[in-house]
Design a protein around this motif. Structure first.
Motif, mmCIF file in Angstrom:
data_model
loop_
_atom_site.group_PDB
_atom_site.id
_atom_site.type_symbol
_atom_site.label_atom_id
_atom_site.label_comp_id
_atom_site.label_asym_id
_atom_site.label_seq_id
_atom_site.Cartn_x
_atom_site.Cartn_y
_atom_site.Cartn_z
ATOM 1 N N ALA A 67 48.528 40.029 44.366
ATOM 2 C CA ALA A 67 47.596 41.088 44.753
ATOM 3 C C ALA A 67 46.326 40.512 45.372
ATOM 4 O O ALA A 67 45.782 41.062 46.334
ATOM 5 N N ILE A 68 45.834 39.381 44.831
ATOM 6 C CA ILE A 68 44.646 38.729 45.402
ATOM 7 C C ILE A 68 44.941 38.280 46.832
ATOM 8 O O ILE A 68 44.148 38.504 47.753
ATOM 9 N N ASN A 123 47.162 39.410 48.906
ATOM 10 C CA ASN A 123 47.286 40.585 49.784
ATOM 11 C C ASN A 123 45.914 41.129 50.162
ATOM 12 O O ASN A 123 45.700 41.548 51.308
ATOM 13 N N LEU A 124 44.995 41.124 49.200
ATOM 14 C CA LEU A 124 43.638 41.582 49.471
ATOM 15 C C LEU A 124 42.958 40.693 50.509
ATOM 16 O O LEU A 124 42.286 41.178 51.432
ATOM 17 N N GLU A 165 50.819 41.152 39.948
ATOM 18 C CA GLU A 165 49.583 41.926 39.894
ATOM 19 C C GLU A 165 48.348 41.036 39.931
ATOM 20 O O GLU A 165 47.234 41.537 40.071
ATOM 21 N N VAL A 203 38.272 37.253 40.912
ATOM 22 C CA VAL A 203 37.960 36.538 42.146
ATOM 23 C C VAL A 203 36.451 36.300 42.197
ATOM 24 O O VAL A 203 35.665 37.245 42.260
ATOM 25 N N MET A 233 40.002 31.867 42.086
ATOM 26 C CA MET A 233 40.921 33.006 41.933
ATOM 27 C C MET A 233 41.790 32.790 40.693
ATOM 28 O O MET A 233 42.589 31.859 40.652
ATOM 29 N N GLU A 265 34.775 39.889 41.674
ATOM 30 C CA GLU A 265 35.574 41.086 41.957
ATOM 31 C C GLU A 265 36.828 41.041 41.093
ATOM 32 O O GLU A 265 37.483 40.008 40.985
ATOM 33 N N LYS A 266 37.151 42.177 40.509
ATOM 34 C CA LYS A 266 38.356 42.271 39.693
ATOM 35 C C LYS A 266 39.445 42.978 40.496
ATOM 36 O O LYS A 266 39.213 44.028 41.088
ATOM 37 N N VAL A 267 40.613 42.385 40.501
ATOM 38 C CA VAL A 267 41.767 42.945 41.201
ATOM 39 C C VAL A 267 42.769 43.399 40.152
ATOM 40 O O VAL A 267 43.133 42.626 39.255
ATOM 41 N N ASN A 268 43.186 44.652 40.250
ATOM 42 C CA ASN A 268 44.048 45.233 39.204
ATOM 43 C C ASN A 268 43.435 45.044 37.822
ATOM 44 O O ASN A 268 44.128 44.771 36.841
ATOM 45 N N GLU A 269 42.118 45.134 37.766
ATOM 46 C CA GLU A 269 41.298 45.109 36.546
ATOM 47 C C GLU A 269 41.176 43.742 35.878
ATOM 48 O O GLU A 269 40.140 43.411 35.313
#
Length: 486
Positions: free
Chosen positions: A200-201, A203-204, A196, A103, A185, A95-99
């Motif tokens: 961000a990870i 928080n997700l 970012e 993860v 991660m 999974e990409k967080v903020n592109e």
């Protein structure tokens, strides 16, 4: 004369008892090191070196001004990962967080067990303009020479990203099945704070109700000649990191011509404030992670040093005085004071109407931003100087008695069998602090054996890692994945 003789005998008896008791305490100190189970894992080392070499060629540079990011390089790096680690990308969820933050989830067989997280970052700091010619190999060449891999990111911190993925790819080839979920991660902006990426990870994960048994990030390493009295290399695992605060001291007042100065000028008063702070300093106190470090290394020390630390309740003032004698060890036991910017004046013959100093503080666990502000105001004792303090306090302190810490210890000892693995307080910042809210414990450890010179190269010229160290890092990550799933 008889009374004097009796007094002498009493004193001598007391001294004998004292030496016996303190000597026994020193001899009873037991090692806190697990017995190593030397790793026997074998993998394709040549291909692993090629992967690390290529990883360095992607200029994934973080800039404070995010508009300067060359995102094409970040895209190319991610494509390289997909090509180089096919089993990881076939069998793990990505999974990409903020592109650009990545993860990877490796699903375990037992959903009742909390996951573990391994984290690193693949962004790097810029090469200081004008220093490129000072590099023995080009900074983004990934050159393999003299049994070393050269370039920006070899130590900070593509070695973590590539080491973890190499380990996972190897274990997938062995049909290894983890019991608990494992998350890898990888942030893309750690060098500028991780807002970012890691933040961000985390928080997700919080939104999804995911909490970790432990998260392991970069941080301490294995260093020789680190602790007096210990002959073996010492590997330090960060169990907390100091806070970072910026104090701004400002004074305003009338300027005027330099031919008629007051006895105390704005510059003089700010300079006096700085001098008072540096002369006073925060009190040193061997506690928390600093104390833990010596409890772990004391059993491995020569008898004289072991004697002192085994009887710390007697010798603590002497120990603290010795530690305060060197900047590196002083920082281990007190909040530090470092004036970094002084601003005042524009004209040689005009008194400045304002003078200002910026002071960086690295906070011990337990010291708050408010504590720092109060200390400054009480020490400088000048109501006309305005004091503001901003920043973040120290991270939480992770357990050293838990299976989580012992898992990291065991994995490190399985690779570096003669190293003493101990907790410590990390002075710099890392992405690990972002995971505090979603992890029972967070640890910081770069599994390489390096020198003090290597530490200076991390953000400097001629950053490189020995091939042996890089391969050992892969072995460590293999061990941590296995040990964390027992």
């Amino acid at each position: 004369m008889k009374k004097l003789k009796i007094a002498f005998l009493i004193l001598a008896s007391f001294l004998v008892v004292f030496l016996i008791v303190t000597g026994i305490r020193a001899m009873m100190v037991e090692t806190k090191q697990p017995k190593p189970i030397p790793t026997t894992e074998a993998f394709d080392e040549e291909t692993a070196v090629k992967h690390m070499s290529e990883a360095i060629t992607y200029e994934t540079i973080s800039y404070q001004d995010r508009t300067k990011f060359n995102l094409n390089e970040f895209d190319r790096f991610i494509e390289f990962l997909q090509k180089s680690y096919p089993l990881v990308h076939e069998q793990l969820e990505l999974e990409k967080v903020n592109e650009y933050a990545l993860v990877y989830k490796w699903k375990g067989s037992d959903p009742s067990k909390k996951p573990i997280g391994l984290t690193s970052h693949y962004d790097v700091v810029p090469v200081l303009s004008g220093t490129e010619a000072n590099w023995e190999q080009k900074p983004f060449s990934g050159a393999v020479s003299d049994e070393k891999i050269w370039g920006r990111g070899t130590l900070d911190d593509k070695i973590g990203v590539i080491g973890i993925l190499e380990a996972a790819e190897h274990l997938l080839k062995q049909n290894f099945k983890p019991e608990r979920d494992m998350y890898f991660m990888f942030g893309h902006d750690e060098e500028i704070g991780g807002d970012e990426g890691a933040s961000a990870i985390a928080n997700l994960m919080k939104e999804r109700g995911i909490t970790f048994e432990f998260v392991l990030d970069e941080g301490g390493a294995i260093v020789e000649n680190m602790v007096p009295g210990v002959n073996q290399p010492v590997g330090v695992v960060g169990i907390s990191e100091k806070g970072s605060a910026t104090a701004e001291l400002t004074i305003e007042g009338s300027g005027g011509h330099s031919s008629q100065p007051k006895n105390r000028t704005n510059i003089g008063r700010i300079a006096s404030a700085i001098a008072k702070l540096e002369e006073t300093q925060f009190k040193g106190d061997l506690r928390g992670p600093g104390e833990d470090l010596f409890e772990f290394v004391a059993p491995e020390m020569s008898f004289g040093m072991k004697y002192v630390f085994a009887n710390k309740f007697i010798f603590e003032p002497i120990i603290e005085k010795i530690l305060l004698g060197q900047p590196a060890t002083a920082a281990l036991i007190r909040t530090t004071i470092a004036p970094t910017i002084f601003q005042a004046g524009e004209q040689y013959n005009a008194l400045p109407e304002e003078a200002k100093v910026i002071i960086n503080h690295r906070l011990m666990p337990g010291d708050s931003l408010e504590d720092v502000k109060e200390f400054i105001e009480e020490t400088i004792d000048d109501p006309d100087i305005k004091v503001t303090v901003t920043g973040n306090e120290a991270s939480s302190v992770s357990s050293i008695d838990s299976w989580q810490f012992k898992t990291i210890q065991q994995a490190a000892r399985n690779v570096y069998t003669d190293a003493v693995i101990a907790p410590y307080l990390m002075f710099a910042g890392s992405d690990a602090r972002h995971y505090d809210p979603v992890s029972k414990d967070t640890y910081r450890f770069l599994p390489v054996q390096i020198t003090g010179e290597d530490l200076n190269r991390m953000h400097g010229t001629n950053e490189h890692v020995s091939i042996k160290n890089y391969l050992n890092a892969i072995k460590f990550y293999i061990e941590i994945m296995k040990e964390g799933n027992k």
